[in-house]
Scaffold this active site. Structure first.
Site, PDB file in Angstrom:
ATOM      1  N   GLY A 261       5.196   5.436  -0.087  1.00  0.00           N
ATOM      2  CA  GLY A 261       4.378   4.277  -0.409  1.00  0.00           C
ATOM      3  C   GLY A 261       3.611   4.512  -1.685  1.00  0.00           C
ATOM      4  O   GLY A 261       3.791   5.531  -2.350  1.00  0.00           O
ATOM      5  N   SER A 262       2.771   3.554  -2.049  1.00  0.00           N
ATOM      6  CA  SER A 262       1.990   3.698  -3.276  1.00  0.00           C
ATOM      7  C   SER A 262       1.063   2.513  -3.440  1.00  0.00           C
ATOM      8  O   SER A 262       1.276   1.433  -2.872  1.00  0.00           O
ATOM      9  CB  SER A 262       2.887   3.773  -4.527  1.00  0.00           C
ATOM     10  OG  SER A 262       3.820   4.809  -4.444  1.00  0.00           O
TER      11      SER A 262
END
Length: 821
Positions: A261-262
């Site tokens: 994710g980010s």
């Protein structure tokens, strides 16, 4: 290369305080007075002119951050490979053992390889998969293509130089004398080849596709005559006790949506105090294994000057900035593969029907060398099966039906071309030209800004060309309808369900740039792993197909918190002063560790448990929750290392988030007209919420965990307490770890979350940036750079980036190593 006294004498003046003997290296402190930037550049030019094939200056500043200076791409790769090997030789050696398909040869077939990005497999399953790639000759065929489909000359030179630099370090140091005891003296630590590195780069491009299916590709065996197997998702049989297709799809969706994710923000001139471009990069990746980032600067004067980070084994910068452009990536919701359900030919489970005609499956006999428990080597040969769509999966393969995987990145080896083109870009126009030329980013969105103060978002990557109309026509089985839209399972029995092709697509079967979801703004774009729709609430993106993600649906709490924090900063209502972002504001907001679920629901839960201090658990036990209720009441609502009560809240919200008791715990439903503020109104008086709190308190009591435990009490990295909480509960600075996690712990016990954090402002006088590599540059426990930045992260302190030559040479800790090959 032997020592050359004549060359040494000729170069003495230019080298100043840095001593060199051709074929060896010397390291010495450097300073502006001892070796000025022009002197070092002159040194490299003179070395190259004097016949040195490879010449590079590896400058290390605070926290061991390498700044690689060279005069050509082979030398640049040489320096990068050498510097990386100094810091992470054991992780890299283990990774090369994996992609070469040799784990069973050295470590036995039954041991588990704990892949941080795609999940665990046995060594034999892993080797069968990677040997199938290697023995197929795919990489050689891809390398034989000219650019843009094949690697550019510069990328090839970087790869070859990187391999040479890595091997130079290994040769100079010796396996028996490696500083990291994790792999010191191990037979599996070997020189690597360009093939190894290309295999690694291809595999990373396949993270959202084939790499997720390694075991089920390796284990695919046709059913024996007369067998029916067990019932799977489609209502057909699955042989050999293979996991049901639904299990594989669930794990793949989880990997796509959670294990990577980010957060990424690009701020334009209307959102910043200086009216320039600013960027926040905050990727959430595993903290152990090859899925880590390495921070580096790569410089060839007048050609490339880029700083940032790349995944282990990559010779280019993948998240970073140049003098005029900054970019980051967030994991995209777009599907990068589809499955095809096959109708098998009657009486022949290794042939499938297309347009009524039987097509034999392709067979590949894959051999793997295996070490037995007695130490003797033998060979295992297994036949793997493939179709016009891709490999056949073990799951649900029966006498009448099977499933094949079609991965859009199966033959994508051009991503390095695109990242290198980004590394030399100075504005958004050049970035977009790189995207349109190579069309190669494998599984992420791109968020970017430049000195003009323009912000850009695009899901400009490799996506199967499956329109909504084709999906409606070709997803026609129970398995397909159940899996859609998370996974596309198309009808493989008709050629009309093959992927389409856009006129502007670089290869058949993928969407071209004209179909990319994109947005350009002068205020901001943002993404936290939801689809493109709410990149900016003032201008929702629509019109893209379902294969890219959903539209006008509920956003995650992490996405909502990010957009809330941007909105509050632009309105000046967050307590940080007048509206608009400064670089300091961006740092503060990134690490404020707000917990949106706590802000929205904690008050209702506290009111409930104060009115009901004894609650009933699911097993009927009456549980005193008074102390827990007090802990939640006094919790500061954040995920700081010292936020007492956050651990209890995380456990409660995780329990509710994973419950199937009801679809939502919110009274106010989602409203697409108000997507940042809905749903809301937590239903704390629901009996299931009360049961959940009682269950969590029971568990804390059984594990002797204080109900007022703080994150720093239970999540640590090699003993360093960590801030941060989970994305599911609505935290932006995502960090999850065990109390005993460390860089050499198993992946399951390791940490996940914020990794390479970068805030950068692109000013007229040059870029100004602050960074944190949360787990530090080295995976070697004996290195001074094993947890030095982890300690910074624990204290919410940042590294002031050194980008210009003057900034690099102003560092009193600077050490310079000249390397010649």
């Amino acid at each position: 290369m032997p020592s050359n006294p004549l060359r040494t004498k000729r170069m003495a003046a230019a080298l100043a305080a840095v001593a060199i003997v051709a074929g060896t290296l010397a390291s010495a402190p450097a300073s502006a007075s001892a070796a000025s930037p022009p002197a070092v550049t002159t040194t490299l030019a003179a070395l190259s002119a004097d016949g040195a094939h490879l010449a590079v200056d590896i400058r290390r500043t605070e926290y061991g951050i390498p700044h690689i200076l060279a005069n050509n791409y082979p030398s640049l790769g040489y320096g990068y490979g050498y510097a990386f090997a100094q810091d992470n030789i054991c992780v890299m050696a283990d990774r090369m053992l994996t992609v070469s398909g040799d784990r069973s040869r050295f470590l036995g077939p039954t041991a588990t390889v704990d892949d941080p990005l795609t999940g665990p497999t046995t060594n034999l399953e892993s080797d069968l998969y990677y040997q199938s790639v290697r023995q197929s000759g795919l990489v050689q065929r891809l390398l034989a293509q000219p650019a843009p489909l094949g690697p550019t000359a510069q990328v090839r030179q970087l790869v070859d130089g990187y391999v040479a630099g890595y091997n130079r370090y290994l040769r100079d140091t010796g396996v028996a004398h490696l500083p990291d005891a994790t792999c010191r003296g191990q037979a599996w630590v070997r020189p690597i080849t360009a093939q190894d590195l290309w295999d690694n780069l291809l595999d990373v491009d396949r993270i959202a596709g084939s790499a997720q299916f390694k075991a089920t590709i390796a284990d695919a065996v046709p059913p024996a005559p007369g067998t029916t197997g067990m019932t799977g998702t489609s209502g057909t049989a699955a042989p050999h006790n293979a996991p049901a297709l639904s299990t594989i799809l669930a794990s793949t969706v989880q990997a796509k949506n959670q294990n990577l994710g980010s957060n990424g923000w690009a701020l334009g001139k209307d959102a910043t105090v200086g009216h320039d471009g600013m960027l926040l990069a905050n990727p959430h990746y595993p903290w152990a294994g090859y899925g880590r980032f390495y921070q580096v600067q790569l410089t060839i004067p007048g050609v490339i000057d880029v700083t940032g980070a790349s995944l282990y084994g990559s010779p280019v910068v993948e998240i970073g900035h140049t003098g005029g452009l900054a970019w980051t990536h967030t994991v995209s919701t777009a599907n990068r593969f589809t499955l095809y359900q096959l109708a098998l030919a009657p009486g022949d489970p290794t042939s499938y029907l297309v347009d009524g005609k039987a097509v034999p499956m392709t067979r590949q006999n894959v051999s793997v060398t295996v070490r037995g428990t007695d130490g003797k080597l033998s060979t295992v040969v297994r036949t793997l099966y493939s179709t016009k769509y891709g490999p056949v999966l073990a799951n649900n393969w029966n006498a009448s039906s099977a499933f094949a995987l079609d991965d859009a990145n199966a033959d994508n080896l051009r991503s390095m071309n695109e990242w290198l083109a980004m590394d030399t870009s100075q504005n958004l126009d050049q970035l977009h030209r790189a995207q349109n030329t190579y069309q190669a980013i494998p599984f992420v969105n791109t968020i970017a800004t430049d000195t003009a103060g323009t912000a850009s978002y695009s899901d400009a990557g490799v996506v199967p060309n499956v329109s909504d109309a084709e999906a409606a026509r070709c997803i026609d089985t129970p398995a397909g309808r159940q899996a859609y839209p998370d996974t596309f399972i198309l009808d493989g029995s008709t050629s009309t369900c093959a992927w389409g092709t856009d006129p502007d697509a670089i290869t058949p079967g993928i969407f071209g740039p004209s179909h990319y979801p994109h947005l350009t703004r002068s205020d901001f774009v943002a993404n936290s792993n939801n689809s493109a729709w709410l990149t900016n609430p003032a201008a929702p993106i629509t019109g893209y197909g379902a294969i890219y993600g959903d539209i006008a649906t509920e956003r995650s709490l992490r996405t909502r918190l990010g957009l809330t924090m941007i909105g509050q900063r632009l309105a000046g209502t967050d307590g940080l002063g007048a509206p608009g972002f400064t670089l300091g504001d961006l740092q503060t907001v990134e690490l404020n560790d707000r917990d949106l679920s706590g802000e929205m629901a904690r008050g209702a839960v506290v009111a409930m448990c104060e009115a009901n201090p004894v609650l009933t658990a699911d097993d009927g036990t009456r549980v005193d929750v008074g102390a827990a209720c007090s802990a939640l009441a006094s919790w500061d609502g954040r995920g700081d290392a010292g936020s007492h009560g956050d651990v209890l809240w995380r456990a409660l919200f995780s329990r509710l988030d994973g419950s199937s008791a009801q679809p939502s715990w919110w009274r106010v439903p989602f409203d697409p007209a108000h997507p940042v503020t809905t749903p809301g109104g937590f239903t704390a008086d629901d009996p299931n919420v009360q049961h959940a709190l009682a269950d969590v308190v029971q568990r804390f009591t059984a594990t002797h965990t204080p109900v007022d435990a703080a994150p720093g009490d239970v999540q640590k990295w090699d003993g360093v307490p960590l801030n941060g909480c989970s994305g599911e509960e609505g935290c932006f600075d995502v960090v999850e770890s065990s109390a005993t996690a460390g860089q050499n712990s198993s992946i399951a016990d390791g940490a996940f979350g914020s990794s390479f954090i970068m805030t950068v402002e692109l000013t007229p006088s040059g870029p100004h940036a602050r960074t944190i590599l949360t787990y530090s540059e080295s995976s070697n426990p004996s290195s001074p750079h094993y947890t030095d930045q982890t300690v910074l992260f624990s204290h919410k302190q940042w590294v002031t980036e050194r980008f210009s030559e003057a900034e690099i040479y102003a560092d009193p800790q600077l050490r310079s190593t000249i390397l010649v090959g």
